[in-house]
Write a protein that holds these residues in place. Structure first.
Motif, PDB file in Angstrom:
ATOM      1  N   SER A  60       8.838  -4.639  -0.786  1.00 11.63           N
ATOM      2  CA  SER A  60       7.931  -4.864   0.282  1.00 11.63           C
ATOM      3  C   SER A  60       6.786  -5.993  -0.499  1.00 11.63           C
ATOM      4  O   SER A  60       6.628  -5.908  -1.525  1.00 11.63           O
ATOM      5  N   LEU A  61       6.323  -6.769   0.274  1.00 11.48           N
ATOM      6  CA  LEU A  61       5.182  -7.652   0.066  1.00 11.48           C
ATOM      7  C   LEU A  61       3.911  -6.795   0.491  1.00 11.48           C
ATOM      8  O   LEU A  61       3.857  -6.510   1.560  1.00 11.48           O
ATOM      9  N   THR A  62       2.819  -6.643  -0.244  1.00 14.97           N
ATOM     10  CA  THR A  62       1.588  -6.041   0.297  1.00 14.97           C
ATOM     11  C   THR A  62       0.640  -7.202   0.108  1.00 14.97           C
ATOM     12  O   THR A  62       0.586  -8.086  -0.828  1.00 14.97           O
ATOM     13  N   ALA A  63      -0.290  -6.979   1.004  1.00 16.09           N
ATOM     14  CA  ALA A  63      -1.550  -7.775   0.864  1.00 16.09           C
ATOM     15  C   ALA A  63      -2.559  -6.758   0.412  1.00 16.09           C
ATOM     16  O   ALA A  63      -3.078  -5.930   1.150  1.00 16.09           O
ATOM     17  N   GLN A  64      -2.850  -6.706  -0.889  1.00 12.34           N
ATOM     18  CA  GLN A  64      -3.715  -5.588  -1.429  1.00 12.34           C
ATOM     19  C   GLN A  64      -4.762  -6.184  -2.557  1.00 12.34           C
ATOM     20  O   GLN A  64      -4.364  -7.407  -3.198  1.00 12.34           O
ATOM     21  N   ASN A  65      -5.474  -5.453  -2.891  1.00 13.15           N
ATOM     22  CA  ASN A  65      -6.499  -5.944  -4.011  1.00 13.15           C
ATOM     23  C   ASN A  65      -7.016  -4.766  -4.714  1.00 13.15           C
ATOM     24  O   ASN A  65      -6.622  -3.718  -4.336  1.00 13.15           O
ATOM     25  N   THR A  66      -8.166  -4.943  -5.414  1.00 13.18           N
ATOM     26  CA  THR A  66      -8.577  -3.492  -6.240  1.00 13.18           C
ATOM     27  C   THR A  66      -9.474  -2.849  -5.174  1.00 13.18           C
ATOM     28  O   THR A  66     -10.100  -1.952  -5.466  1.00 13.18           O
ATOM     29  N   MET A  67      -9.746  -3.332  -4.113  1.00 15.62           N
ATOM     30  CA  MET A  67     -10.676  -2.700  -2.964  1.00 15.62           C
ATOM     31  C   MET A  67      -9.724  -1.955  -2.045  1.00 15.62           C
ATOM     32  O   MET A  67     -10.234  -1.044  -1.307  1.00 15.62           O
TER      33      MET A  67
ATOM     34  N   ASP B 200      -2.626  -5.308   4.140  1.00 12.10           N
ATOM     35  CA  ASP B 200      -1.326  -5.359   5.119  1.00 12.10           C
ATOM     36  C   ASP B 200       0.163  -5.155   4.170  1.00 12.10           C
ATOM     37  O   ASP B 200      -0.167  -5.223   2.898  1.00 12.10           O
ATOM     38  N   VAL B 201       0.972  -4.675   5.009  1.00 11.70           N
ATOM     39  CA  VAL B 201       2.298  -4.667   4.303  1.00 11.70           C
ATOM     40  C   VAL B 201       3.377  -5.218   5.088  1.00 11.70           C
ATOM     41  O   VAL B 201       3.290  -5.065   6.415  1.00 11.70           O
ATOM     42  N   PHE B 202       4.300  -5.846   4.337  1.00  8.13           N
ATOM     43  CA  PHE B 202       5.502  -6.572   5.094  1.00  8.13           C
ATOM     44  C   PHE B 202       6.688  -5.977   4.368  1.00  8.13           C
ATOM     45  O   PHE B 202       7.066  -6.258   3.112  1.00  8.13           O
ATOM     46  N   ASN B 203       7.336  -5.131   4.894  1.00  6.91           N
ATOM     47  CA  ASN B 203       8.608  -4.518   4.253  1.00  6.91           C
ATOM     48  C   ASN B 203       9.781  -5.604   4.547  1.00  6.91           C
ATOM     49  O   ASN B 203      10.205  -6.184   5.782  1.00  6.91           O
ATOM     50  N   VAL B 204      10.423  -6.042   3.293  1.00  2.00           N
ATOM     51  CA  VAL B 204      11.581  -7.018   3.419  1.00  2.00           C
ATOM     52  C   VAL B 204      12.720  -6.055   3.925  1.00  2.00           C
ATOM     53  O   VAL B 204      12.958  -5.065   3.862  1.00  2.00           O
ATOM     54  N   PRO B 205      13.564  -6.964   4.974  1.00  2.00           N
ATOM     55  CA  PRO B 205      14.521  -6.517   5.685  1.00  2.00           C
ATOM     56  C   PRO B 205      15.598  -5.723   4.608  1.00  2.00           C
ATOM     57  O   PRO B 205      15.722  -6.280   3.557  1.00  2.00           O
ATOM     58  N   ALA B 206      16.252  -4.595   5.042  1.00  2.00           N
ATOM     59  CA  ALA B 206      16.986  -3.941   3.892  1.00  2.00           C
ATOM     60  C   ALA B 206      18.118  -4.833   3.336  1.00  2.00           C
ATOM     61  O   ALA B 206      18.297  -5.015   2.381  1.00  2.00           O
ATOM     62  N   ASP B 207      18.595  -5.763   4.376  1.00  2.00           N
ATOM     63  CA  ASP B 207      19.989  -6.664   3.782  1.00  2.00           C
ATOM     64  C   ASP B 207      19.409  -7.750   2.961  1.00  2.00           C
ATOM     65  O   ASP B 207      20.165  -7.924   2.169  1.00  2.00           O
ATOM     66  N   PHE B 208      18.061  -8.022   2.901  1.00  2.00           N
ATOM     67  CA  PHE B 208      17.506  -9.009   2.024  1.00  2.00           C
ATOM     68  C   PHE B 208      17.387  -8.397   0.651  1.00  2.00           C
ATOM     69  O   PHE B 208      17.478  -8.979  -0.496  1.00  2.00           O
ATOM     70  N   LEU B 209      16.987  -6.988   0.701  1.00  2.00           N
ATOM     71  CA  LEU B 209      16.985  -6.102  -0.646  1.00  2.00           C
ATOM     72  C   LEU B 209      18.179  -6.392  -1.367  1.00  2.00           C
ATOM     73  O   LEU B 209      18.668  -6.297  -2.382  1.00  2.00           O
ATOM     74  N   LYS B 210      19.263  -6.045  -0.320  1.00  2.00           N
ATOM     75  CA  LYS B 210      20.610  -6.093  -0.773  1.00  2.00           C
ATOM     76  C   LYS B 210      21.061  -7.224  -1.361  1.00  2.00           C
ATOM     77  O   LYS B 210      21.916  -7.203  -2.395  1.00  2.00           O
TER      78      LYS B 210
END
Ligand SMILES: Nc1ncnc2c1ncn2[C@@H]1O[C@H](COP(=O)(O)OP(=O)(O)OP(=O)(O)O)[C@@H](O)[C@H]1O
Ligand SMILES: Cc1ncc(CO)c(N)n1
Length: 266
Positions: free
Chosen positions: A42-49, A53-63
């Protein structure tokens, strides 16, 4: 001729500010002189605060990422962190059962800032299908409660939860992290016939972003070198304690730990 390096793989999410997830794992591997590889879940948009947001990579692309790695070079150990969906877990299971190597599962559920990082229905699959494939699992108190159904308030409860992990869920070993219990920071390693606990003074700080990722990554790095789980547990604990004692004060919120602080034997 150069000597070959131990290789560790992390399968986890990203934190663009570098305190948790894949970046924390790679920094930890690197500081233990282990060559790091990663497959991003997953790509998250996060920081120390917090997590924005979260973007989950499609399972096929993890494969596809795992296929790229395993068709080219075999890591000596691997860890998993944030795996948000059951589909991604199903992909991972194929690889961890096909290729034999020490696997450390950090059953990431909620960020330090309180954001949910796993879908509720993936938790059953994690417990029933993935955990039994691991050499060890590194839940914090809340994750151990969720996975075992045991309420944990003291050391006796920690033991009860460990019994469920080993006897009912079928994990080979479990490291229950006491970072969120009161008093000293005590972590417990339970193997089939032995129990080891390591304690350190609690550091009075809120800069604990990515402690769990870092701790499990160091353990994975040591396993990649061929160390025993007990040895890896000791190094992980010493490393994370130093890393929390010497936090670099990065960011405006709950900052990351210091991946340069621990200078122990390699
Ligand atoms: N304030 C502290 N002082 C000393 N050690 C700590 C402190 N907080 C956590 N630890 C240690 O850090 C490691 C990670 O534990 P913790 O329970 O915080 O994991 P976690 O909740 O999974 O981490 P994360 O915040 O990354 O989700 C453990 O070894 C724990 O004992
Ligand atoms: C990507 C990622 N993995 C794990 C955690 C848990 O600390 C986090 N905050 N972000």
């Amino acid at each position: 001729m150069t000597e070959s390096l131990p290789i560790a793989l992390t399968v986890a999410g990203t934190d663009p500010t570098g305190g948790a997830g894949v970046l924390a794992d790679i920094k930890s591997f690197h500081s233990r002189e282990v060559y790091g590889m990663s497959a991003v879940t997953s790509l998250t948009a996060q920081n120390t605060m917090g997590v924005q947001d979260v973007f989950n990579v499609p399972a096929d692309f993890l494969k596809a990422q795992l296929e790229s790695i395993f068709s080219d070079e075999m890591p000596h150990a691997m860890k998993s962190g944030m795996i948000a969906t059951e589909e991604m877990m199903r992909v991972l299971k194929k690889y961890v059962t096909k290729y034999e190597m020490p696997l450390v599962i950090d059953p990431v559920m909620i960020s330090t800032s309180g954001h949910n990082l796993i879908s509720e229905d993936a938790i059953d699959y994690l417990r029933d299908e993935l955990l039994p494939a691991a050499l060890t699992v590194t839940p914090n108190i809340m994750e151990a409660e969720k996975l075992t159904g045991v309420d944990i308030e003291n050391e006796e409860d920690v033991r009860k939860a460990a019994k469920v992990f080993i006897e009912e869920i079928g994990v080979k070993s479990v490291i229950i992290k006491g970072g969120h219990l009161k008093g000293a920071a005590v972590d417990y390693l339970f193997e089939k016939d032995s129990e080891t606990s390591l304690s350190s003074d609690r550091v009075d700080t809120h800069h604990t972003h990515g402690t769990g990722c870092t701790f499990s990554a160091v353990i994975t790095a040591e396993l990649a070198k061929g160390k025993t789980l007990k040895e890896a547990f000791h190094t992980g604990k010493n490393y994370i304690t130093k890393a929390i004692q010497e936090t670099p004060e990065i960011g405006r919120g709950d900052g990351p730990v210091n991946h340069f602080a621990y200078k122990g034997e390699l």
